[in-house]
Design a protein around this motif. Sequence first.
Motif, PDB file in Angstrom:
ATOM      1  N   PRO A  87     -13.292 -38.986  45.395  1.00  0.00           N
ATOM      2  CA  PRO A  87     -14.446 -39.687  45.979  1.00  0.00           C
ATOM      3  C   PRO A  87     -15.447 -38.697  46.588  1.00  0.00           C
ATOM      4  CG  PRO A  87     -12.443 -40.826  46.576  1.00  0.00           C
ATOM      5  CD  PRO A  87     -12.009 -39.587  45.836  1.00  0.00           C
ATOM      6  N   GLU A  88     -14.906 -37.656  47.177  1.00  0.00           N
ATOM      7  CA  GLU A  88     -15.759 -36.652  47.785  1.00  0.00           C
ATOM      8  C   GLU A  88     -16.695 -35.986  46.758  1.00  0.00           C
ATOM      9  OE1 GLU A  88     -13.279 -34.649  50.461  1.00  0.00           O
ATOM     10  OE2 GLU A  88     -14.954 -33.558  51.300  1.00  0.00           O
ATOM     11  N   GLU A 140     -21.156 -45.643  47.872  1.00  0.00           N
ATOM     12  CA  GLU A 140     -21.133 -45.337  49.303  1.00  0.00           C
ATOM     13  C   GLU A 140     -19.889 -44.554  49.710  1.00  0.00           C
ATOM     14  OE1 GLU A 140     -23.497 -45.670  51.317  1.00  0.00           O
ATOM     15  OE2 GLU A 140     -24.824 -47.211  50.501  1.00  0.00           O
ATOM     16  N   THR A 141     -18.729 -44.918  49.105  1.00  0.00           N
ATOM     17  CA  THR A 141     -17.491 -44.214  49.459  1.00  0.00           C
ATOM     18  C   THR A 141     -17.063 -43.232  48.372  1.00  0.00           C
ATOM     19  OG1 THR A 141     -16.129 -45.897  48.407  1.00  0.00           O
ATOM     20  CG2 THR A 141     -16.634 -46.217  50.748  1.00  0.00           C
ATOM     21  N   GLY A 142     -17.678 -43.344  47.211  1.00  0.00           N
ATOM     22  CA  GLY A 142     -17.303 -42.474  46.090  1.00  0.00           C
ATOM     23  C   GLY A 142     -16.045 -42.919  45.366  1.00  0.00           C
ATOM     24  N   ILE A 143     -15.498 -44.055  45.765  1.00  0.00           N
ATOM     25  CA  ILE A 143     -14.229 -44.496  45.164  1.00  0.00           C
ATOM     26  C   ILE A 143     -14.464 -45.075  43.765  1.00  0.00           C
ATOM     27  CG2 ILE A 143     -12.362 -46.195  45.364  1.00  0.00           C
ATOM     28  CD1 ILE A 143     -12.486 -45.654  48.416  1.00  0.00           C
ATOM     29  N   LEU A 154     -19.512 -38.333  45.736  1.00  0.00           N
ATOM     30  CA  LEU A 154     -20.630 -38.372  46.691  1.00  0.00           C
ATOM     31  C   LEU A 154     -21.499 -37.120  46.554  1.00  0.00           C
ATOM     32  CD1 LEU A 154     -19.307 -39.965  49.997  1.00  0.00           C
ATOM     33  CD2 LEU A 154     -20.262 -41.050  47.963  1.00  0.00           C
ATOM     34  N   LYS A 155     -20.855 -35.966  46.336  1.00  0.00           N
ATOM     35  CA  LYS A 155     -21.636 -34.730  46.165  1.00  0.00           C
ATOM     36  C   LYS A 155     -22.521 -34.814  44.934  1.00  0.00           C
ATOM     37  CE  LYS A 155     -19.482 -31.362  49.029  1.00  0.00           C
ATOM     38  NZ  LYS A 155     -18.002 -31.295  49.132  1.00  0.00           N
ATOM     39  N   PHE A 187     -20.836 -45.118  57.075  1.00  0.00           N
ATOM     40  CA  PHE A 187     -21.139 -46.197  56.138  1.00  0.00           C
ATOM     41  C   PHE A 187     -20.359 -47.465  56.469  1.00  0.00           C
ATOM     42  CE2 PHE A 187     -19.808 -48.737  52.585  1.00  0.00           C
ATOM     43  CZ  PHE A 187     -21.032 -49.294  52.264  1.00  0.00           C
ATOM     44  N   VAL A 200     -18.238 -41.434  55.475  1.00  0.00           N
ATOM     45  CA  VAL A 200     -17.652 -42.736  55.168  1.00  0.00           C
ATOM     46  C   VAL A 200     -17.561 -43.595  56.430  1.00  0.00           C
ATOM     47  CG1 VAL A 200     -15.534 -43.889  54.409  1.00  0.00           C
ATOM     48  CG2 VAL A 200     -16.470 -41.995  53.088  1.00  0.00           C
ATOM     49  N   GLU A 211     -25.516 -36.884  45.602  1.00  0.00           N
ATOM     50  CA  GLU A 211     -26.524 -36.250  46.453  1.00  0.00           C
ATOM     51  C   GLU A 211     -27.416 -35.291  45.689  1.00  0.00           C
ATOM     52  OE1 GLU A 211     -24.247 -34.476  49.574  1.00  0.00           O
ATOM     53  OE2 GLU A 211     -23.686 -36.452  50.318  1.00  0.00           O
ATOM     54  N   TYR A 263     -16.790 -35.629  54.645  1.00  0.00           N
ATOM     55  CA  TYR A 263     -16.559 -36.891  53.946  1.00  0.00           C
ATOM     56  C   TYR A 263     -16.122 -37.981  54.923  1.00  0.00           C
ATOM     57  CZ  TYR A 263     -14.611 -40.370  50.756  1.00  0.00           C
ATOM     58  OH  TYR A 263     -14.332 -41.539  50.096  1.00  0.00           O
TER      59      TYR A 263
END
Lengths: 288, 776
Positions: free
Chosen positions: B766-767, B644-647, B770-771, A273, A270, B774, A266
């Motif tokens: 956030p991780e 992009e950051t998953g936030i 993103l998963k 990005f 990030v 994907e 991660y």
Amino acid sequence: MYYRLPQFEYLRPNDLHQALETIREGDWKPLAGGTDLLLDMKNGRQSPKKIIDISRLSELRYVRTNDSRVLIGGGSRLQELLENVIVKEKLPLLSSAIYEMASWQIRNIATIAGNLCNASPAADSAPPLLVHGARVKLISSSGSRTVPLSEFFLGPRKTVLSNNELMGEIDVPLLEGYYYRYYKIGRRHAFTLSVVSMAIAVKIENGIFSDVRIAMGSVAPKPVRALNVEKELIGKEAKTVEITKAIDLVSEDISPISDVRASAEYRMKVTKFLLKESLQESLKYFWK
Amino acid sequence: MSSFDLERLMNKWLNAEEFYVVGKRIERADTLDKALGKAKFIEDYYTNDMLFIKQVTSRYPHARIASIDESEAKKVRGFVANFTARNIPGENQVGYSLPDQPLLAERKVRYVGEPVSLVVARDFEAAIEAANQIKISYEPLPHILDPLEAKSRVDVLIHEEAGSNIAFRTKARKGDVEKGFSESHVVIENVYRTSQQDHVYLETEAAIAIPGLEGKLTILSPSQHPHLTQRIVSRVLGLPASSIRVVVPYLGGGFGGKDDEGPLISAKAALVAYLTGRPAFIEYSREESFAIHPKREATVIRYKSGADTDGRLKAIEVEIVHDTGAYANRGPFILWRATMHASGPYFVPNAKVDGYCIYTNKVYQGSFRGFGNPSVQFAAESQMDLLAEKLGMDPLDIRLKNILTPGSTTITGQVLDTSVGVKEALESVASKAGWRDKWKTYSTYNGRFRKGIGIGVAWHGISTSRGVPDWSAGTVKIEPDGSVSVLVGIVEIGQGSPTSSHRQIVAEVLGAPLDMVHVYFGTTDAPDTGATHASRGTGVGAIGVYVASIELRERLNSFAAKLLNTEPEDVVIHDGIVSSRRDPSKSIGWKEFIKKAYNSGVNTTASGYFFLPKGKFDDEAGQGFAYISYSYMVVISEVEVDTETGIIKVLRVYPAISAGKIINPIQVEGQIEGGFVQGMGLALMEELKFNEKGEIMNRDLTDYVIPTSLDAPEIEKPIFIEDRFKYGPLGAKGVGEMALIPAPASIANAVSHAIGKRVTELALTPEKVLKLLEKG
């Protein structure tokens, strides 16, 4: 009421001179804001036998400037720096970083030298200062030496500071005509440790990246510059294709780990990005 | 008062339309003291003549205790004693639902952090030093951390006497699920996972025990139920309950954690005070609090649901696994609640729900705001969205099609009465949120930042389940000066029920001026009012003082009728003015009125008691009476996701609640805001992480992150649907847990909407976002 501080010898010198004379001999641990040290002592991570309290040394609390640099006394409180006009106007990266650090209460006692000397990989004041190529003045009773901040950190909690030295001053060269961007990615929106932090300064002249400075926290054993990415870009045409090529090189600059805060994967994703976004934005900034 | 009279009078007040303090934004009595820092919490009562207690805890997840050596500790200056299981004079048994848990470990330890001994010293430094010198030798045993593994293994038993690692099983059955699925047009099946959550109350656990105070062992206790604490301490010490007095001062939060740990820490302090004859003090550090006290359970929920082409639910089949950790504690009750609420607030004709409460070698599970319900509502509400998606329906429509209404039958076959306002709550809040437009518009967003909107609807049975007895009691005294003293066992834990709603209810019913009503709360000197948990502080907890006030009011009306020369029915007592409705010129002030009452033989004290009528549940059949009534909550959340950051940012939240009569809107708004944000923590960032040794890796506030005020969304003013409950005080039900329960569901649904991928696992870091992105 909960924790036991181990016993230690305590001394509060009246002035800097006395402080330096005292630490000339013996294994003294400087106490500045104490926001890292006292916690470490309570949980047993550090157990210094002798503590010298430098928190009230007014000689170490200042911000001065001339045309080319800003000089910051190591004992300056983070909140003082946040409220300082010079810092706000001339060091916007540092100002942004401090704005996102800790809480108001902690910023009011924590010092900038303390943040650097604690040498956490997540020290948020470090990336902006690294971008500026800051140098730190390490003072002792026998004189002083100046070390680039990039050489000051050796690893997690390790620095080149000797037992008889204090960090007296941070010398921050000014940058002119740069695009700046600061990022802090944490696990919530305030009062939290960084998962990734990044400071970036870019200068484009005549369509060429004339200078690129990138520094990051929490992605390596110490705060680091992304020298491979920088080198790849400097002198190249300021174009997306060059950016895309360069950012993959960041994996040679950083070595993120997986821990309870985030995975290495991660952090890497990030980081790439944020690099892409900020470098792209720098193109727009100079195109205007 | 006969039960017939009581029911008639409760009905009269239930239908009251005009109020002078109830329903008003009244400031609570403890506001100023708390704002000024004058309010005292347990630690503030510490004095340095008290012995200090430090716990020695297990470093192993599963091990036999071979020996405990205190010889080095004895050399520490100030050391007084080291107490272990052997020193317990009564029963070393504090298991809440099953007799499986010692106060201090005996023969074996079952989790890292389990208390083994209590080191006592004259000051806290000596206690810490001596505790470090206690040498416990262990013979490690194989340990199991994963609940699914523990469920299937019998070679490693966490409790040998249980014969398996399944602590408890539950079931609910209705109709024929096979038939239901065969009639379904769409069937959705998923596995949902949620994580342990710590309560992170501002004030960690602390207790003071003082022996021989007026002949009693007195405990200043961080308990959510003084009388339960009294019973547990009595059992551990082998003393009659009457020799133990429990007083609960202001508490800095509990959220269920102190319902479980309050009695235990009290027993530890009491044990030391009893054995040494001296006052004793114990306080957990934040790290100890994380390591020792019970958490919200981690869950694995397999959920299958089917619906016909119109979106009508035909069947659900649900398997709920709760990781209860080392001890059952309240786990069986938590699982029971999750099982009975598994359908969500919807009519389902065929249901099969099975629950398993599984032992593992981790810190044990316990009560936490929502009590097993947030995770299962997250699963149920995710399924509703998925069914809607497959059917091409708006998620709002599929809910409205199936929502419970008065007269609906639940999955346990219970027919609901009139207090079912959830449909109206859902319709009105969807309209306020602009649901239909936003749901369509946000679906079209395609850039880096995506927006989503999600619904969470939840129901929560009030009072105890099944036929488990539940009652309310309280005493109301009108003093000669006209002030009113109210004595109640409900505690003040931040929620404010004794300092706001109880005062308002008493003032309203008596007609007394609000500022003359004082509530003495949180003590075994009051009648046993039951626990301050299960959203019952007002809805059930105040029924006792309500009934007492009703009885007093009848007496006051009769007396006033004589003074005003009229009929009792004609008497009006309003904010301290006693008058005749027919002839308003006749009136008398409250103080003078009470003085006359004292001098005329009017009994000015009443004790109120109400036993909630319950039904039976057939455990074998999985059918029957589950809860006397339900509160309902709807939240609609809007989120923004950075792809992009998953936030994730929760931007705005629209709440609606059907909790009967709202006694104090400010207090309810506070509960809704706090509950939602705590649920948001569970949804987005809070999770305990264990290493392979079963240690909590993030047992401090650096690495266990909870939301800050800067993470909190804009929470709109709640919509109140006042579906009055016939036994509640003036028709109130429960509020405290409600906003937390659907919060994770609404956020997960909103994020799923935003990113076009289904969220099935919390905490949604956030991780994980993103998963999900994907995934193909």
